[in-house]
Design a protein around this motif. Structure first.
Motif, PDB file in Angstrom:
ATOM      1  N   ARG A   1      -3.934  -3.337   6.588  1.00 21.97           N
ATOM      2  CA  ARG A   1      -2.790  -4.207   6.336  1.00 21.97           C
ATOM      3  C   ARG A   1      -3.063  -5.626   6.835  1.00 21.97           C
ATOM      4  O   ARG A   1      -2.761  -6.607   6.156  1.00 21.97           O
ATOM      5  N   ALA A   2      -3.676  -5.739   8.014  1.00 25.23           N
ATOM      6  CA  ALA A   2      -3.957  -7.056   8.587  1.00 25.23           C
ATOM      7  C   ALA A   2      -4.977  -7.834   7.762  1.00 25.23           C
ATOM      8  O   ALA A   2      -4.940  -9.062   7.712  1.00 25.23           O
ATOM      9  N   SER A   3      -5.892  -7.118   7.095  1.00 26.28           N
ATOM     10  CA  SER A   3      -6.938  -7.790   6.325  1.00 26.28           C
ATOM     11  C   SER A   3      -6.491  -8.135   4.906  1.00 26.28           C
ATOM     12  O   SER A   3      -7.183  -8.854   4.191  1.00 26.28           O
ATOM     13  N   GLY A   4      -5.358  -7.594   4.466  1.00 30.23           N
ATOM     14  CA  GLY A   4      -4.821  -7.931   3.156  1.00 30.23           C
ATOM     15  C   GLY A   4      -5.404  -7.156   1.994  1.00 30.23           C
ATOM     16  O   GLY A   4      -5.186  -7.530   0.841  1.00 30.23           O
ATOM     17  N   VAL A   5      -6.139  -6.050   2.239  1.00 31.55           N
ATOM     18  CA  VAL A   5      -6.692  -5.263   1.142  1.00 31.55           C
ATOM     19  C   VAL A   5      -5.630  -4.317   0.592  1.00 31.55           C
ATOM     20  O   VAL A   5      -4.575  -4.126   1.185  1.00 31.55           O
ATOM     21  N   ARG A   6      -5.930  -3.717  -0.547  1.00 36.97           N
ATOM     22  CA  ARG A   6      -4.997  -2.791  -1.186  1.00 36.97           C
ATOM     23  C   ARG A   6      -5.106  -1.411  -0.577  1.00 36.97           C
ATOM     24  O   ARG A   6      -6.188  -0.924  -0.282  1.00 36.97           O
ATOM     25  N   VAL A   7      -3.950  -0.770  -0.386  1.00 40.58           N
ATOM     26  CA  VAL A   7      -3.885   0.627   0.054  1.00 40.58           C
ATOM     27  C   VAL A   7      -3.027   1.369  -0.972  1.00 40.58           C
ATOM     28  O   VAL A   7      -1.814   1.479  -0.815  1.00 40.58           O
ATOM     29  N   PRO A   8      -3.633   1.855  -2.048  1.00 43.29           N
ATOM     30  CA  PRO A   8      -2.837   2.443  -3.129  1.00 43.29           C
ATOM     31  C   PRO A   8      -2.365   3.874  -2.879  1.00 43.29           C
ATOM     32  O   PRO A   8      -1.668   4.437  -3.722  1.00 43.29           O
ATOM     33  N   TRP A   9      -2.746   4.467  -1.737  1.00 38.48           N
ATOM     34  CA  TRP A   9      -2.355   5.859  -1.489  1.00 38.48           C
ATOM     35  C   TRP A   9      -2.264   6.111   0.005  1.00 38.48           C
ATOM     36  O   TRP A   9      -3.128   5.708   0.776  1.00 38.48           O
ATOM     37  N   LEU A  10      -1.192   6.781   0.421  1.00 36.01           N
ATOM     38  CA  LEU A  10      -1.053   7.324   1.765  1.00 36.01           C
ATOM     39  C   LEU A  10      -0.416   8.698   1.651  1.00 36.01           C
ATOM     40  O   LEU A  10       0.507   8.894   0.842  1.00 36.01           O
ATOM     41  N   GLY A  11      -0.902   9.639   2.433  1.00 34.99           N
ATOM     42  CA  GLY A  11      -0.336  10.973   2.386  1.00 34.99           C
ATOM     43  C   GLY A  11      -0.291  11.612   3.756  1.00 34.99           C
ATOM     44  O   GLY A  11      -1.204  11.434   4.572  1.00 34.99           O
ATOM     45  N   TYR A  12       0.777  12.338   4.020  1.00 36.93           N
ATOM     46  CA  TYR A  12       0.893  13.117   5.249  1.00 36.93           C
ATOM     47  C   TYR A  12       0.803  14.594   4.871  1.00 36.93           C
ATOM     48  O   TYR A  12       1.519  15.062   3.981  1.00 36.93           O
TER      49      TYR A  12
END
Length: 246
Positions: A128-139
């Motif tokens: 998040r701090a670097s500004g890249v894309r995170v298109p998926w998160l899963g728990y």
């Protein structure tokens, strides 16, 4: 999430900090608190989809028992060896420095992982701090014969949750799965099933399916199915998955 057995001894400062980090991360997943980092860049995503997933290297991050699970086997089914690098995560300054350098290098890389809560909180915060894309998160919470999956996805990973649900259904293990999209209050996709015969032995096949799907989010045409458990140890506990694109 079920509470841990209470221990009468007082937590140390380090244990308390880890507990707060884990609780905050899980709360963020449940409420879509990381939706701000799941921001799509349509032009870039479409260009990469046209080029194909194997046009850039894949870094797989794992921790603990995941390193010996079917997660890496699922990735290897779709990513050639020369494009795949596997790294064990830790909380040391060396890992933080090197990972942060990769995120900011501008080198096109797909970073996917299945790690513990604390490692995921660190990795996602750096992304998040670097500004890249995170298109998926899963728990993910898994035990013998059953798994639970709460997912956040964007346009570039649309359909991955449904693919995971179909794979889980085919495995025969019991599961529940829900997907949310950024800026959508309602759950966009839900699926659940009770365990079938022999499900306990196949309860870690979700990790193989997850690895395959995250490594090749556009490979809907594939008829690949997760391998049977064989002699692998049961992958049980709480985990966080992610996909990051630099």
């Amino acid at each position: 999430m079920p509470s841990m057995c209470r221990n009468p001894r007082r937590r140390s400062n380090k244990e308390s900090a880890m507990h707060v980090t884990r609780r905050s991360f899980i709360k963020g997943i449940a409420l879509g608190g990381f939706a701000g980092v799941l921001m799509a860049r349509p032009g870039r995503a479409l260009a990469r989809a046209a080029a194909g997933v194997q046009s850039r290297p894949v870094l797989a991050l794992v921790s603990g028992a995941v390193e010996r699970s079917a997660f890496l086997q699922g990735i290897a089914e779709t990513v050639p060896g020369e494009f795949l690098r596997v790294q064990r995560t830790d909380h040391g300054m060396g890992f933080v420095r090197d990972f942060n350098q990769l995120l900011r290098s501008g080198q096109p890389t797909r970073i996917i992982g299945l790690v513990d809560d604390a490692s995921a909180a660190l990795i996602v915060e750096l992304a998040r701090a670097s500004g890249v894309r995170v298109p998926w998160l899963g728990y993910h919470a898994a035990s013998s014969g059953h798994s639970r999956h709460r997912l956040l996805s964007t346009e570039s990973t649309r359909g991955c949750a449904m693919r995971l649900g179909r794979q889980l259904s085919a495995c025969g293990a019991g599961f529940s799965l829900s997907e949310q999209r950024p800026h959508h209050a309602e759950t966009s996709f839900e699926l659940a099933a009770r365990p079938g015969n022999g499900a306990a032995g196949d309860s870690d096949r979700w990790a193989a399916a997850l690895g395959f799907i995250l490594a090749a989010p556009d490979a809907e045409r594939s008829a690949w199915a997760p391998p049977a458990a064989g002699t692998r140890p049961l992958l049980a506990g709480n985990f966080v998955s992610f996909a990051i694109e630099t």
